[in-house]
Design an enzyme around this catalytic site. Structure first.
Site, PDB file in Angstrom:
ATOM      1  N   ASP A 159     -28.457  -8.181  10.901  1.00 38.93           N
ATOM      2  CA  ASP A 159     -28.939  -9.029  11.984  1.00 38.93           C
ATOM      3  C   ASP A 159     -29.742  -8.151  12.958  1.00 38.93           C
ATOM      4  O   ASP A 159     -29.554  -6.938  12.990  1.00 38.93           O
ATOM      5  CB  ASP A 159     -27.722  -9.655  12.670  1.00 38.93           C
TER       6      ASP A 159
ATOM      7  N   ASP B 107     -30.852  -8.974  16.823  1.00 39.80           N
ATOM      8  CA  ASP B 107     -30.419  -8.932  18.224  1.00 39.80           C
ATOM      9  C   ASP B 107     -28.897  -8.836  18.309  1.00 39.80           C
ATOM     10  O   ASP B 107     -28.175  -9.668  17.770  1.00 39.80           O
ATOM     11  CB  ASP B 107     -30.919 -10.171  18.966  1.00 39.80           C
TER      12      ASP B 107
ATOM     13  N   CYS C 178     -34.938 -26.360   8.121  1.00 35.81           N
ATOM     14  CA  CYS C 178     -35.352 -25.423   7.068  1.00 35.81           C
ATOM     15  C   CYS C 178     -34.135 -24.929   6.286  1.00 35.81           C
ATOM     16  O   CYS C 178     -32.998 -25.253   6.612  1.00 35.81           O
ATOM     17  CB  CYS C 178     -36.063 -24.241   7.715  1.00 35.81           C
TER      18      CYS C 178
ATOM     19  N   ALA D 249     -35.443 -18.762  16.974  1.00 33.91           N
ATOM     20  CA  ALA D 249     -35.759 -20.149  17.305  1.00 33.91           C
ATOM     21  C   ALA D 249     -36.520 -20.272  18.621  1.00 33.91           C
ATOM     22  O   ALA D 249     -36.978 -21.366  18.966  1.00 33.91           O
ATOM     23  CB  ALA D 249     -34.479 -20.983  17.364  1.00 33.91           C
TER      24      ALA D 249
ATOM     25  N   HIS E 227     -37.660 -21.383  13.006  1.00 33.84           N
ATOM     26  CA  HIS E 227     -37.471 -22.842  13.072  1.00 33.84           C
ATOM     27  C   HIS E 227     -36.302 -23.260  13.956  1.00 33.84           C
ATOM     28  O   HIS E 227     -35.425 -22.467  14.274  1.00 33.84           O
ATOM     29  CB  HIS E 227     -37.238 -23.395  11.655  1.00 33.84           C
TER      30      HIS E 227
HETATM   31 MG   LIG Z   1     -27.160 -11.256  16.692  1.00 34.44          MG
HETATM   32 ZN   LIG Z   2     -36.169 -21.390   9.042  1.00 33.58          ZN
END
Ligand SMILES: [Mg+2]
Ligand SMILES: [Zn+2]
Length: 194
Positions: A9, A11, A105, A54, A92
């Site tokens: 991941d 962040d 999505c 997002a 998305h």
């Molecule tokens: Mg994170």
């Molecule tokens: Zn997506």
């Protein structure tokens, strides 16, 4: 020969969790992240970043900001002798914003689209892979494809672990203080009974 991947991941795992990174100036890698990726590069694992962004769908920042941030991240890695094999993101949101970003999505974590992409494009062997992240969704992502999930206590991780871990119905395959510890333990094989 297909290689396993360490999916990271972004962040809260590779970089400080600061809310929406709506400008490259807000992006700061943790001090251990380059070391962690360099260790992965010396192993059989692919080093792949998977991140939900997002903020694009929400209209908080243009997709070009993500390009800027990932260029900066790749530059920092390179400067430290580390290399990311791929950086995949989902811009998305299923219910907010305008098309094409408003979309139900298959790539918004914990949906497995970004991992499937690594399987197709990089030949990643998902069954021998790990996802390392600071949110329970990162663990669910791992388990959705038969990979293992490591929770780090950086970013949202400590709160997720102390307040919400009971929601999982399954223990994380590994819990680490931060990314570097998680990578070291995975590569040392202590967490890999396979
Ligand atoms: Mg994170
Ligand atoms: Zn997506």
């Amino acid at each position: 020969m297909r290689r396993p991947a360490l999916f990271m991941d972004r962040d809260g795992t590779l970089s400080h969790e600061v809310g929406y990174v709506n400008h490259v100036s807000r992006f700061r890698l943790y001090c251990w992240s380059v070391d962690a990726v360099r260790l992965i590069n010396r192993s059989e694992f692919l080093a792949v970043v998977v991140t939900n962004q997002a903020g694009v769908a929400r209209g908080y920042f243009p997709e070009s900001v993500i390009d800027d941030v990932h260029a900066s991240m790749n530059h920092s890695m390179q400067a430290g002798g580390a290399r990311l094999d791929a950086v995949y993101f989902c811009p998305h949101h299923p219910s907010v914003g305008e098309p094409p970003y408003r979309l139900d999505c298959d790539c918004r974590k914990p949906k497995p689209g970004l991992l499937k992409r690594a399987e197709a494009e990089l030949g990643a062997d998902l069954s021998r892979s790990w996802v390392i992240g600071d949110r329970l969704g990162d663990l669910k992502l791992a388990w959705a494809v038969g990979a293992r999930g490591a929770l780090v206590k950086s970013g949202y991780g400590l709160g997720e672990w102390e307040h919400h871990a009971s929601r999982l119905g399954r223990a994380p395959d590994l819990v680490a203080e931060h990314l570097l510890e998680a990578v070291e333990r995975i590569l040392n094989g202590a967490e890999a009974p396979a």
